[in-house]
Design a protein around this motif. Structure first.
Motif, PDB file in Angstrom:
ATOM      1  N   THR A   1       0.951  -1.226  -0.143  1.00  0.00           N
ATOM      2  CA  THR A   1      -0.027  -0.063   0.085  1.00  0.00           C
ATOM      3  C   THR A   1       0.821   1.294  -0.014  1.00  0.00           C
ATOM      4  O   THR A   1       1.999   1.194   0.364  1.00  0.00           O
ATOM      5  N   SER A   2       0.380   2.386  -0.361  1.00  0.00           N
ATOM      6  CA  SER A   2       1.038   3.783  -0.603  1.00  0.00           C
ATOM      7  C   SER A   2       0.864   4.687   0.604  1.00  0.00           C
ATOM      8  O   SER A   2       1.476   5.332   1.126  1.00  0.00           O
ATOM      9  N   SER A   3      -0.614   4.656   1.034  1.00  0.00           N
ATOM     10  CA  SER A   3      -0.917   5.655   1.923  1.00  0.00           C
ATOM     11  C   SER A   3      -1.670   4.974   3.325  1.00  0.00           C
ATOM     12  O   SER A   3      -1.813   5.695   4.392  1.00  0.00           O
ATOM     13  N   LEU A   4      -1.793   3.876   3.181  1.00  0.00           N
ATOM     14  CA  LEU A   4      -2.571   3.022   4.296  1.00  0.00           C
ATOM     15  C   LEU A   4      -1.935   2.779   5.498  1.00  0.00           C
ATOM     16  O   LEU A   4      -0.810   2.536   5.569  1.00  0.00           O
ATOM     17  N   GLY A   5      -2.540   3.382   6.618  1.00  0.00           N
ATOM     18  CA  GLY A   5      -1.688   3.023   7.841  1.00  0.00           C
ATOM     19  C   GLY A   5      -2.141   1.831   8.454  1.00  0.00           C
ATOM     20  O   GLY A   5      -2.964   1.040   7.986  1.00  0.00           O
ATOM     21  N   VAL A   6      -0.900   1.069   9.171  1.00  0.00           N
ATOM     22  CA  VAL A   6      -1.020  -0.257   9.530  1.00  0.00           C
ATOM     23  C   VAL A   6      -0.956  -0.143  11.257  1.00  0.00           C
ATOM     24  O   VAL A   6      -0.145   0.406  11.703  1.00  0.00           O
ATOM     25  N   VAL A   7      -2.119  -0.685  11.741  1.00  0.00           N
ATOM     26  CA  VAL A   7      -1.981  -0.616  13.237  1.00  0.00           C
ATOM     27  C   VAL A   7      -1.884  -2.046  13.692  1.00  0.00           C
ATOM     28  O   VAL A   7      -2.618  -2.835  13.361  1.00  0.00           O
TER      29      VAL A   7
ATOM     30  N   ALA B   1      10.356   3.286   9.879  1.00  0.00           N
ATOM     31  CA  ALA B   1      11.245   4.112   9.123  1.00  0.00           C
ATOM     32  C   ALA B   1      10.916   3.730   7.524  1.00  0.00           C
ATOM     33  O   ALA B   1      10.816   4.706   6.655  1.00  0.00           O
ATOM     34  N   LYS B   2      10.770   2.411   7.156  1.00  0.00           N
ATOM     35  CA  LYS B   2      10.510   2.081   5.798  1.00  0.00           C
ATOM     36  C   LYS B   2       9.284   2.491   5.353  1.00  0.00           C
ATOM     37  O   LYS B   2       9.250   2.722   4.099  1.00  0.00           O
ATOM     38  N   SER B   3       8.392   2.574   6.047  1.00  0.00           N
ATOM     39  CA  SER B   3       7.077   2.629   5.618  1.00  0.00           C
ATOM     40  C   SER B   3       6.739   4.190   5.462  1.00  0.00           C
ATOM     41  O   SER B   3       5.475   4.690   5.126  1.00  0.00           O
ATOM     42  N   GLY B   4       7.597   5.345   6.040  1.00  0.00           N
ATOM     43  CA  GLY B   4       7.497   6.487   5.989  1.00  0.00           C
ATOM     44  C   GLY B   4       6.398   6.847   7.198  1.00  0.00           C
ATOM     45  O   GLY B   4       5.940   8.317   7.081  1.00  0.00           O
ATOM     46  N   GLY B   5       6.527   6.214   8.233  1.00  0.00           N
ATOM     47  CA  GLY B   5       5.651   6.612   9.508  1.00  0.00           C
ATOM     48  C   GLY B   5       4.216   6.173   9.383  1.00  0.00           C
ATOM     49  O   GLY B   5       3.405   6.687  10.082  1.00  0.00           O
ATOM     50  N   ARG B   6       4.141   5.062   8.670  1.00  0.00           N
ATOM     51  CA  ARG B   6       2.464   4.504   8.594  1.00  0.00           C
ATOM     52  C   ARG B   6       2.266   3.586   9.573  1.00  0.00           C
ATOM     53  O   ARG B   6       1.198   3.133   9.629  1.00  0.00           O
ATOM     54  N   LEU B   7       3.016   3.126  10.611  1.00  0.00           N
ATOM     55  CA  LEU B   7       3.133   2.125  11.503  1.00  0.00           C
ATOM     56  C   LEU B   7       2.550   2.761  12.912  1.00  0.00           C
ATOM     57  O   LEU B   7       3.003   3.557  13.233  1.00  0.00           O
ATOM     58  N   SER B   8       1.637   2.083  13.311  1.00  0.00           N
ATOM     59  CA  SER B   8       1.116   2.503  14.868  1.00  0.00           C
ATOM     60  C   SER B   8       0.969   1.215  15.586  1.00  0.00           C
ATOM     61  O   SER B   8       0.924   0.105  15.109  1.00  0.00           O
TER      62      SER B   8
ATOM     63  N   ILE C   1       1.130   5.473  19.609  1.00  0.00           N
ATOM     64  CA  ILE C   1       0.511   4.352  20.891  1.00  0.00           C
ATOM     65  C   ILE C   1      -0.955   4.354  20.789  1.00  0.00           C
ATOM     66  O   ILE C   1      -1.525   5.180  21.149  1.00  0.00           O
ATOM     67  N   ARG C   2      -1.541   3.298  20.724  1.00  0.00           N
ATOM     68  CA  ARG C   2      -3.171   2.808  20.839  1.00  0.00           C
ATOM     69  C   ARG C   2      -3.197   1.818  22.199  1.00  0.00           C
ATOM     70  O   ARG C   2      -2.701   0.880  21.904  1.00  0.00           O
ATOM     71  N   MET C   3      -4.313   2.361  22.895  1.00  0.00           N
ATOM     72  CA  MET C   3      -4.509   1.371  24.071  1.00  0.00           C
ATOM     73  C   MET C   3      -5.899   1.617  24.334  1.00  0.00           C
ATOM     74  O   MET C   3      -6.954   2.209  23.829  1.00  0.00           O
ATOM     75  N   GLY C   4      -6.368   0.632  25.122  1.00  0.00           N
ATOM     76  CA  GLY C   4      -8.106   0.751  25.723  1.00  0.00           C
ATOM     77  C   GLY C   4      -8.102   0.305  27.161  1.00  0.00           C
ATOM     78  O   GLY C   4      -7.033  -0.038  27.776  1.00  0.00           O
ATOM     79  N   GLY C   5      -9.224  -0.126  27.581  1.00  0.00           N
ATOM     80  CA  GLY C   5      -9.431  -0.326  28.851  1.00  0.00           C
ATOM     81  C   GLY C   5     -10.297   0.521  29.487  1.00  0.00           C
ATOM     82  O   GLY C   5     -10.651   1.529  29.238  1.00  0.00           O
ATOM     83  N   GLN C   6     -10.684  -0.178  30.939  1.00  0.00           N
ATOM     84  CA  GLN C   6     -11.877   0.602  31.675  1.00  0.00           C
ATOM     85  C   GLN C   6     -11.269   0.741  33.142  1.00  0.00           C
ATOM     86  O   GLN C   6     -12.000   1.462  33.822  1.00  0.00           O
TER      87      GLN C   6
END
Length: 314
Positions: free
Chosen positions: A65-71, A93-100, A170-175
């Motif tokens: 992909t070219s613009s799709l971010g990967v979570v 770095a390889k993806s141009g900052g698209r990884l989270s 960074i993505r997180m969740g919880g209650q």
């Protein structure tokens, strides 16, 4: 208001419903292109095979992909922080900052249990220490030592981090209070639990309060899971689940958007026809509705109040 959509894959092999979305990557690559084309900004990688498989899938998805971010779904304790930091920094770095990075909690393993009692608080303490180490490894300019409750690092250093590595989302969740304290310290995106408008508003307030203790309340973004069901499966909807047909979903999400939710994580659209319909009837309709309503609002706050009144009346 900018709204993002994230695709959350399910299990959709025509001959076996237990086969994951990424089973046949040649077929998946075609779907990834469609997901990117119809308006999704991100896709979640959370394969049942585990962390190392997730890293491999994430790398291939970023390549295709070219613009799709990967979570990337990740767990503390599966691999050493120094190894994880190096691999994640390289992908980012390889993806141009698209990884989270999507950090989930998981029970401590059997080896850890022999040394200390297993419990909810310990799980989150380990996640906290793990994230502290990852962030330090991504940003340090010289080797460092660390001795903590869960990890021991000697001369920790990640070379060739790239210009964006220290800024990985960074993505997180919880209650629970414990989960929210850790999320308040580290999370850039908080994944909410489905519920009523009032329940979600209360959870958002708790998360912001936890983040404010670290001066981070203004940095938080909120994501909400949404399930799109076919008309035949509409009766399967749970009491607090936001679910329905693509067009129904677009309308029902308006009041959640005005609460400050900036991302919707869409489940249930894995086949090409479903993906295309979601783009045409959910993503486009919601964005157009938001644009029209905002253009018609005579004063600040009227849009939010009106949308919430409509939702409660419905």
């Amino acid at each position: 208001m900018p709204i993002e959509f994230t695709h959350v894959p399910g299990k959709t092999h025509p001959a076996d419903s237990t086969v994951p979305f990424f089973y046949d990557f040649a077929e998946t690559a075609t779907k990834l292109s469609l997901i990117e084309e119809v308006g999704f900004q991100k896709i979640v990688v959370d394969d049942q095979a585990g962390l190392l498989t997730n890293m491999d899938i994430a790398a291939r998805a970023l390549d295709r992909t070219s613009s799709l971010g990967v979570v990337l779904t990740h767990w503390a304790g599966v691999i050493e922080p120094t190894v994880a930091a190096r691999q994640l920094a390289g992908l980012h770095a390889k993806s141009g900052g698209r990884l989270s990075l999507r950090m989930l909690s998981e029970p401590l393993n059997d080896d850890d249990a022999e040394a200390r009692p297993v419990g909810h608080t310990l799980v989150w303490q380990r996640i906290d220490e793990y994230l502290v180490l990852l962030k330090r490894l991504w940003s340090n300019d010289r080797p460092f030592d660390h001795e903590g409750a869960f990890y021991s690092v000697r001369a920790g250093y990640v070379p060739r981090k790239g210009p964006h590595s220290a800024d990985m989302t960074i993505r997180m969740g919880g209650q629970s209070g414990t989960a929210l304290r850790v999320a308040g310290r580290h999370a850039d995106v908080f994944e909410l639990t489905p519920g009523s408008l009032d329940e979600i508003r209360q959870l958002m307030e708790r998360v912001r309060s936890a983040a404010a203790e670290h001066g981070r309340a203004g940095r938080l973004r909120f994501a909400l899971p949404v399930r799109i069901r076919s008309e035949d499966n509409a009766s399967c909807q749970k009491a607090v689940e936001i679910a329905g047909s693509p067009a129904q979903i677009a309308l029902s999400l308006l009041p959640y958007a005005v609460l400050g939710i900036q991302e919707f994580m869409v489940v249930g659209v894995d086949r090409p026809r479903e993906i295309a319909t979601a783009g045409r009837e959910t993503i486009a309709l919601l964005r157009n509705s938001l644009a029209r309503r905002e253009a018609d609002v005579p004063q600040p706050g009227a849009f939010a109040a009106g949308a919430i009144r409509e939702a409660r009346a419905g």
